[in-house]
Design a protein around this motif. Structure first.
Motif, PDB file in Angstrom:
ATOM      1  N   ASN A 227      26.916  31.465  40.717  1.00  0.00           N
ATOM      2  CA  ASN A 227      27.607  32.421  41.567  1.00  0.00           C
ATOM      3  C   ASN A 227      28.093  33.610  40.731  1.00  0.00           C
ATOM      4  N   CYS A 229      28.387  36.724  41.347  1.00  0.00           N
ATOM      5  CA  CYS A 229      29.189  37.752  42.009  1.00  0.00           C
ATOM      6  C   CYS A 229      30.516  37.205  42.521  1.00  0.00           C
ATOM      7  N   ASN A 230      30.811  35.946  42.187  1.00  0.00           N
ATOM      8  CA  ASN A 230      32.086  35.323  42.557  1.00  0.00           C
ATOM      9  C   ASN A 230      32.339  35.370  44.064  1.00  0.00           C
ATOM     10  N   TYR A 231      31.291  35.065  44.832  1.00  0.00           N
ATOM     11  CA  TYR A 231      31.417  35.059  46.295  1.00  0.00           C
ATOM     12  C   TYR A 231      32.243  33.849  46.734  1.00  0.00           C
ATOM     13  N   SER A 232      32.976  33.996  47.825  1.00  0.00           N
ATOM     14  CA  SER A 232      33.874  32.947  48.309  1.00  0.00           C
ATOM     15  C   SER A 232      33.124  31.647  48.622  1.00  0.00           C
ATOM     16  N   TYR A 233      33.517  30.563  47.956  1.00  0.00           N
ATOM     17  CA  TYR A 233      32.882  29.267  48.214  1.00  0.00           C
ATOM     18  C   TYR A 233      33.227  28.737  49.604  1.00  0.00           C
TER      19      TYR A 233
END
Length: 309
Positions: A227, A229-233
């Motif tokens: 991940n 882009c550190n997208y919301s899990y």
């Protein structure tokens, strides 16, 4: 009392401070409760009120209305597909990992607006079920159908409220593409037997829908492993979970509607060749055996078929 106050404060903080401020004041975006109430009302109408009101009434003939409705749905789906693509997926979005652009740039605001319109389109799809009820086609108001339509506005609401853009909007891109084809099919099917006999590809539409859901959860769940882009899990599991749920629901429908039905027809009269041509509501519009050919009204042919089977 303290626990309730903490829950209330946490909820208020979530709605006021954790959500996207760009959509806070938009129609139906202040709270999920209106959307929940609309969805529950939809289920109540199509499962209880509608059938009760239609119990002693003849089915409505809505062919022209249904053709127009499906044509408008094709246009809406095509516009949303183009909009979601133009706002990112056909330009600079990464299919590997795409963060949400929270800025007020022209492209970011455009994506946000198309996300809201995609959410609103889920309400227009309720008319599919309303038409089934008015035509007394209760067999079409299946658990799959009601769950699929009833849960979607509520599910999409959270995306527009908190993440209107980015990785999870790939779901909308695929879904609107499939809906272009799906509503085109429904429009043609409503035009009558002269067109329906060419719609042999109905089962492939269901296959396309299953492929869509595989694409959705695969695209989401890849972020579990990487991940960047550190997208919301939370939204990874939320959208991906929907893809898994609907895949298995549609797979079950496919097996019942095509695999099981095909085996039943073959086992029923193995030495007697027959051909059935049905419309989109599973009414027989043509029935053939090697010793007879019947072409008549749908009602007469269905009665004839019942005597032979």
């Amino acid at each position: 009392m303290d626990a309730l106050n903490k829950i209330s404060a946490t909820w208020q903080d979530l709605m006021d401070n954790k959500s996207d401020p760009r959509t806070t004041n938009w129609f139906l975006m202040s709270s999920p409760l209106p959307t929940v109430m609309i969805c529950l009302t939809y289920v109540y109408l199509v499962k209880i009120v509608g059938p009760a009101l239609m119990e002693n009434r003849k089915p409505f003939q809505l062919r022209k209305i249904i053709v127009v409705y499906n044509f408008l749905q094709v246009l809406l789906s095509a516009w949303l597909f183009w909009g979601l693509g133009k706002s990112g997926w056909f330009t600079n979005y990464s299919y590997r990992c795409q963060p949400v652009d929270l800025s007020y740039s022209a492209q970011a605001i455009q994506m946000t607006h198309f996300c809201w319109w995609y959410y609103f389109s889920k309400f227009t799809e309720f008319f599919d079920t309303f038409f089934f009820v008015l035509r007394k086609r209760y067999d079409q108001v299946s658990t799959l159908h009601v769950i699929h339509h009833g849960i979607m506005p509520f599910s999409v609401w959270w995306g527009v409220k908190f993440m209107p853009g980015g990785h999870s909007t790939f779901f909308g891109l695929l879904n609107t593409f499939v809906h272009i084809i799906m509503y085109t099919y429904y429009m043609l099917a409503a035009m009558g037997p002269q067109v329906q006999k060419y719609l042999w590809w109905k089962k492939y539409l269901t296959i396309l829908q299953m492929i869509q859901f595989v694409g959705i959860f695969t695209h989401c769940f890849q972020l579990i492993f990487h991940n960047p882009c550190n997208y919301s899990y939370i939204f990874v599991y939320w959208i991906g979970g929907h893809g898994v749920l609907f895949y298995f629901l549609f797979r079950s429908f496919y097996q019942q509607a095509y695999v099981a039905k095909s085996k039943s027809v073959k086992n029923d009269e193995p030495n007697d060749k027959k051909t059935l041509i049905v419309d989109d509501n599973e009414n027989i519009v043509e029935y053939k055996k090697h010793y007879e050919t019947k072409r008549d009204s749908i009602t007469q042919i269905n009665k004839a078929l019942a005597k032979h089977l």
